[in-house]
Design an enzyme around this catalytic site. Sequence first.
Site, PDB file in Angstrom:
ATOM      1  N   ASP A   1     -34.471 -12.095 -72.048  1.00 26.66           N
ATOM      2  CA  ASP A   1     -35.397 -13.212 -71.857  1.00 26.66           C
ATOM      3  C   ASP A   1     -35.676 -13.853 -73.213  1.00 26.66           C
ATOM      4  O   ASP A   1     -35.936 -13.141 -74.185  1.00 26.66           O
ATOM      5  CB  ASP A   1     -36.688 -12.661 -71.226  1.00 26.66           C
ATOM      6  CG  ASP A   1     -37.739 -13.744 -71.024  1.00 26.66           C
ATOM      7  OD1 ASP A   1     -37.368 -14.932 -70.996  1.00 26.66           O
ATOM      8  OD2 ASP A   1     -38.918 -13.383 -70.895  1.00 26.66           O
TER       9      ASP A   1
ATOM     10  N   ASN B   1     -37.894 -16.740 -73.432  1.00 28.19           N
ATOM     11  CA  ASN B   1     -39.126 -17.551 -73.462  1.00 28.19           C
ATOM     12  C   ASN B   1     -40.361 -16.833 -72.923  1.00 28.19           C
ATOM     13  O   ASN B   1     -41.382 -17.462 -72.639  1.00 28.19           O
ATOM     14  CB  ASN B   1     -38.900 -18.866 -72.699  1.00 28.19           C
ATOM     15  CG  ASN B   1     -38.539 -18.618 -71.237  1.00 28.19           C
ATOM     16  OD1 ASN B   1     -38.490 -17.464 -70.801  1.00 28.19           O
ATOM     17  ND2 ASN B   1     -38.285 -19.668 -70.489  1.00 28.19           N
TER      18      ASN B   1
ATOM     19  N   ASP C   1     -41.045 -15.452 -70.061  1.00 33.37           N
ATOM     20  CA  ASP C   1     -41.479 -15.539 -68.655  1.00 33.37           C
ATOM     21  C   ASP C   1     -41.075 -14.297 -67.855  1.00 33.37           C
ATOM     22  O   ASP C   1     -41.278 -14.237 -66.638  1.00 33.37           O
ATOM     23  CB  ASP C   1     -40.960 -16.820 -67.986  1.00 33.37           C
ATOM     24  CG  ASP C   1     -39.437 -16.826 -67.828  1.00 33.37           C
ATOM     25  OD1 ASP C   1     -38.773 -15.868 -68.294  1.00 33.37           O
ATOM     26  OD2 ASP C   1     -38.899 -17.786 -67.246  1.00 33.37           O
TER      27      ASP C   1
ATOM     28  N   ASP D   1     -32.469 -15.248 -69.389  1.00 30.75           N
ATOM     29  CA  ASP D   1     -32.051 -16.652 -69.302  1.00 30.75           C
ATOM     30  C   ASP D   1     -30.821 -16.906 -70.179  1.00 30.75           C
ATOM     31  O   ASP D   1     -30.365 -16.011 -70.914  1.00 30.75           O
ATOM     32  CB  ASP D   1     -33.216 -17.582 -69.667  1.00 30.75           C
ATOM     33  CG  ASP D   1     -33.902 -17.155 -70.961  1.00 30.75           C
ATOM     34  OD1 ASP D   1     -33.176 -16.750 -71.897  1.00 30.75           O
ATOM     35  OD2 ASP D   1     -35.145 -17.204 -71.034  1.00 30.75           O
TER      36      ASP D   1
ATOM     37  N   ASP E   1     -19.804 -16.971 -60.877  1.00 26.49           N
ATOM     38  CA  ASP E   1     -19.857 -16.420 -59.526  1.00 26.49           C
ATOM     39  C   ASP E   1     -19.736 -17.581 -58.542  1.00 26.49           C
ATOM     40  O   ASP E   1     -20.471 -18.561 -58.652  1.00 26.49           O
ATOM     41  CB  ASP E   1     -21.205 -15.708 -59.325  1.00 26.49           C
ATOM     42  CG  ASP E   1     -21.070 -14.399 -58.585  1.00 26.49           C
ATOM     43  OD1 ASP E   1     -20.505 -14.417 -57.481  1.00 26.49           O
ATOM     44  OD2 ASP E   1     -21.544 -13.374 -59.098  1.00 26.49           O
TER      45      ASP E   1
ATOM     46  N   ASP F   1     -17.674 -14.255 -54.296  1.00 28.09           N
ATOM     47  CA  ASP F   1     -18.590 -13.440 -53.500  1.00 28.09           C
ATOM     48  C   ASP F   1     -18.092 -13.301 -52.055  1.00 28.09           C
ATOM     49  O   ASP F   1     -17.773 -14.299 -51.405  1.00 28.09           O
ATOM     50  CB  ASP F   1     -19.961 -14.126 -53.512  1.00 28.09           C
ATOM     51  CG  ASP F   1     -21.062 -13.266 -52.932  1.00 28.09           C
ATOM     52  OD1 ASP F   1     -21.361 -12.228 -53.517  1.00 28.09           O
ATOM     53  OD2 ASP F   1     -21.612 -13.651 -51.881  1.00 28.09           O
TER      54      ASP F   1
ATOM     55  N   GLU G   1     -14.362 -10.524 -54.225  1.00 28.88           N
ATOM     56  CA  GLU G   1     -15.167  -9.387 -53.757  1.00 28.88           C
ATOM     57  C   GLU G   1     -14.815  -9.200 -52.290  1.00 28.88           C
ATOM     58  O   GLU G   1     -15.110 -10.053 -51.461  1.00 28.88           O
ATOM     59  CB  GLU G   1     -16.658  -9.675 -53.919  1.00 28.88           C
ATOM     60  CG  GLU G   1     -17.488  -8.429 -53.662  1.00 28.88           C
ATOM     61  CD  GLU G   1     -18.881  -8.697 -53.150  1.00 28.88           C
ATOM     62  OE1 GLU G   1     -19.726  -7.800 -53.256  1.00 28.88           O
ATOM     63  OE2 GLU G   1     -19.142  -9.790 -52.598  1.00 28.88           O
TER      64      GLU G   1
ATOM     65  N   HIS H   1     -23.963  -4.961 -59.926  1.00 29.11           N
ATOM     66  CA  HIS H   1     -25.386  -5.231 -59.642  1.00 29.11           C
ATOM     67  C   HIS H   1     -25.792  -4.778 -58.240  1.00 29.11           C
ATOM     68  O   HIS H   1     -26.969  -4.885 -57.889  1.00 29.11           O
ATOM     69  CB  HIS H   1     -25.659  -6.722 -59.816  1.00 29.11           C
ATOM     70  CG  HIS H   1     -24.901  -7.557 -58.834  1.00 29.11           C
ATOM     71  ND1 HIS H   1     -23.529  -7.687 -58.878  1.00 29.11           N
ATOM     72  CD2 HIS H   1     -25.301  -8.262 -57.758  1.00 29.11           C
ATOM     73  CE1 HIS H   1     -23.134  -8.440 -57.862  1.00 29.11           C
ATOM     74  NE2 HIS H   1     -24.187  -8.801 -57.179  1.00 29.11           N
ATOM     75  N   ASP H   2     -24.833  -4.316 -57.432  1.00 32.14           N
ATOM     76  CA  ASP H   2     -25.141  -3.855 -56.074  1.00 32.14           C
ATOM     77  C   ASP H   2     -25.073  -2.335 -55.944  1.00 32.14           C
ATOM     78  O   ASP H   2     -25.199  -1.803 -54.838  1.00 32.14           O
ATOM     79  CB  ASP H   2     -24.132  -4.445 -55.074  1.00 32.14           C
ATOM     80  CG  ASP H   2     -24.248  -5.946 -54.949  1.00 32.14           C
ATOM     81  OD1 ASP H   2     -25.351  -6.474 -55.141  1.00 32.14           O
ATOM     82  OD2 ASP H   2     -23.220  -6.597 -54.644  1.00 32.14           O
TER      83      ASP H   2
HETATM   84  C1  NOJ Z   1     -22.377  -9.693 -52.626  1.00 32.91           C
HETATM   85  C2  NOJ Z   1     -23.244  -9.770 -53.816  1.00 32.91           C
HETATM   86  O1  NOJ Z   1     -22.705  -8.971 -54.834  1.00 32.91           O
HETATM   87  C3  NOJ Z   1     -24.616  -9.319 -53.394  1.00 32.91           C
HETATM   88  O2  NOJ Z   1     -25.487  -9.140 -54.479  1.00 32.91           O
HETATM   89  C4  NOJ Z   1     -25.158 -10.325 -52.400  1.00 32.91           C
HETATM   90  O3  NOJ Z   1     -26.371  -9.842 -51.878  1.00 32.91           O
HETATM   91  C5  NOJ Z   1     -24.186 -10.559 -51.257  1.00 32.91           C
HETATM   92  N1  NOJ Z   1     -22.824 -10.666 -51.680  1.00 32.91           N
HETATM   93  C6  NOJ Z   1     -24.533 -11.836 -50.525  1.00 32.91           C
HETATM   94  O4  NOJ Z   1     -24.165 -12.941 -51.294  1.00 32.91           O
END
Ligand code: NOJ
Length: 547
Positions: A21, A23, A25, A29, A98, A199, A258, A322-323
Amino acid sequence: MERTWWKEAVIYQIYLRSFQDSNGDGVGDIPGIISRLDYLQKLGVTVLWLNPCYPSPDVDNGYDISDYCGIAPRFGTMEDFDRLLAETHRRGMKLVMDLVVNHTSSEHPWFKESRKSKDNPYRDYYIWRPAKDGREPNNWGSHFTPSAWEYDETTGEYYLHLFAKEQPDLNWENPAVRREVWKLMRFWLDKGVDGFRMDVINLIKKPAGLPDSPKAPTCAEGYSFDCELYANNPGLCDFFREMDREVLRDYDVMTVGETARVTPEFALDYVGEPERLLSMVFHFQIVELRDGFTWPKFKAIQRMWADKLWGRGWSSQFLQNHDQPRCVSVYGDDGAYRTQSAKLLGTMLHTLPGTPYVYQGEELGMANTPFTDISQYNDINAKFDYSELIAAGKTPQQALAVLNRYSRDHARTPMQWDASENAGFTSGTPWLMVNPDYVRVNAAAQESDPDSVLNYYRRLIALRKERPAMVYGEFTEYEAGRGDVYVYTRTLGDERLLVTLNLTGEPAEVRLPAEGVPAPLLCNYPDAPAADKTLTLRPWEAVIWNA
Ligand code: NOJ
C-alpha cells in the site's frame, strides 16, 4: 523443441491488494508495486502476473469486473498503470494481466442493459432462461451460492452465474460478446502488456442445451455443483481459434489458461503443438487432492503430465496461488523445518517440467494464518463454505477448522516486508489481518541472512537462467514408488541435472542414479552432503547436482 521466453520465464504472481500500500488506505496499489520493482528484479523473476486491477464492486475481490478498460481508483490511475508497465519493461521484466471474461460484474453496463428488457440489444450478452416447472431452469449449483441461477424480477427470467450472483456469465455463443472480448484484449496488448492469465477460461463454452447434472445434490439446498459438466465442453477450441485469429497471433505474448478439471488429454487440445491455441494451462489435479494428498499421488500426477505433454505441448508448475492456502503449510512443515521445507518446495517448483509460478510471499516461506473467528475472513468463498457447514450441522469451531485448512484468505494476507507495524504493508489499517508471524518472517530479515528462503530463491532462479536443462531437459524419475523422497533428472544433450529431495522430517537414504560422483550445484543446507553411490539426505533436504 522450440525455445521461447515464456518457457524460460519465472513468473511472479502479484495479488496487488495485499502487496504494498502506498497511500495508507490499507489496500495495496499500483504505486506500491512500482516501489517494489527493484525487489522483484533482484529476485530474478522475469514476468509479473497482476491479479485484476480493474474497476469492480469487489464482491469477489476484483473477479467481478465493471469496466474492462479502466483501473480501479483504489489501485491507482491509468497513468500509474502505464508507469508500472514502463518501469517493469525498463527492468527487463514483462507484465501479464488477468483476463476475466467468463463473467462480468452485475454492475457492468452490459448487464445493466441486459436485465432491463427481453428485447434490449444487450439481452443476449448473458444467459437468460424462463423458469422450468416453477423453479430454476436446471439443477446446477454455483461456486459461491447454492443455485447457479438468479431470478430477476424485471423480466421474470433467470440468469446463469457459475460464481456469485453478482458475476453473471457471459453468453459466448453471441458473436457480439466475442467481438467485445477481442477488443478489450487488444486494448491492453496495444498498450504493450505481454499476455494474459485467463480466468476459468475452459468454462466459457456451456454444455449444449444446459442439461441437468446427473450428480446427487452437493449442497443443503439440493443443487448439484458439477464442474465436469461446466468445463472443457465441445466447441471450446473454436472460441480459442477465433481468439488466436482475431487477436493473439498479432502479438508476441503468452497465455495461461486457468482450467479446472483439465486432464492432459484436454490440455493437449489447448496447448498442443503446432496449433498451440494457448501457451500453457494450470491444472488442478494436485490441489484438488486436498485431504487425500500423498507424495506418491503427487509424483504420479507429475509423471503423467510430463509423459503425456513431453514434446507435444508446454505446461506450468505452481504450488499455490491466491485461491489456495500457503504451500509450506500444506506440503511442507511450517513448524520446525519451515525454512528447509520452503526451500525444498521452491527447488521442486523450479526443476519440475513447466514454467514455474511463484506466488507473492512464497519466496519468504510465508505460512497459513491462525484465523480464530469467521469475522476475520474476507473471502466470499469462505463465507459460503462456512454457512454450508453450519447448515450441515457443524459447530462454529468445526466449520472454522475446515476453513483454517483450505481458506483462500491464507494466501491473501498482506505481504510481509519488515518487522514494523503491519509488516510494512500499510501505514493504515490493512484490509485483511496480517499474519502475526511477520515479526519473524519478513523480507527485511531475510535480506541480510545468506541462508534465508529469499536468498535461496534468488540462487535458484539464477541457476534456472544458467542451466537450460532446468527448462528444456527431459524428465526421468527414479525411486518412483517412494513417498519419502523425490529423485529425478533433467537431461538436455550433455547436460544432466539430478534433483534429490527428502520429503520428510527424518533422514532418508537414496541410491544415486548417476554414473560417477555428482557435483552439488545448490543445496538448501549451508553445506552440501557427501555423495557416493548412496546419499543420506537430512530432513527436508534438497540438492540439485550436476550429474
Ligand atoms: C478463479 C479465480 O482465481 C478466483 O479467485 C475467482 O474467484 C474465480 N475464478 C471467479 O472469477
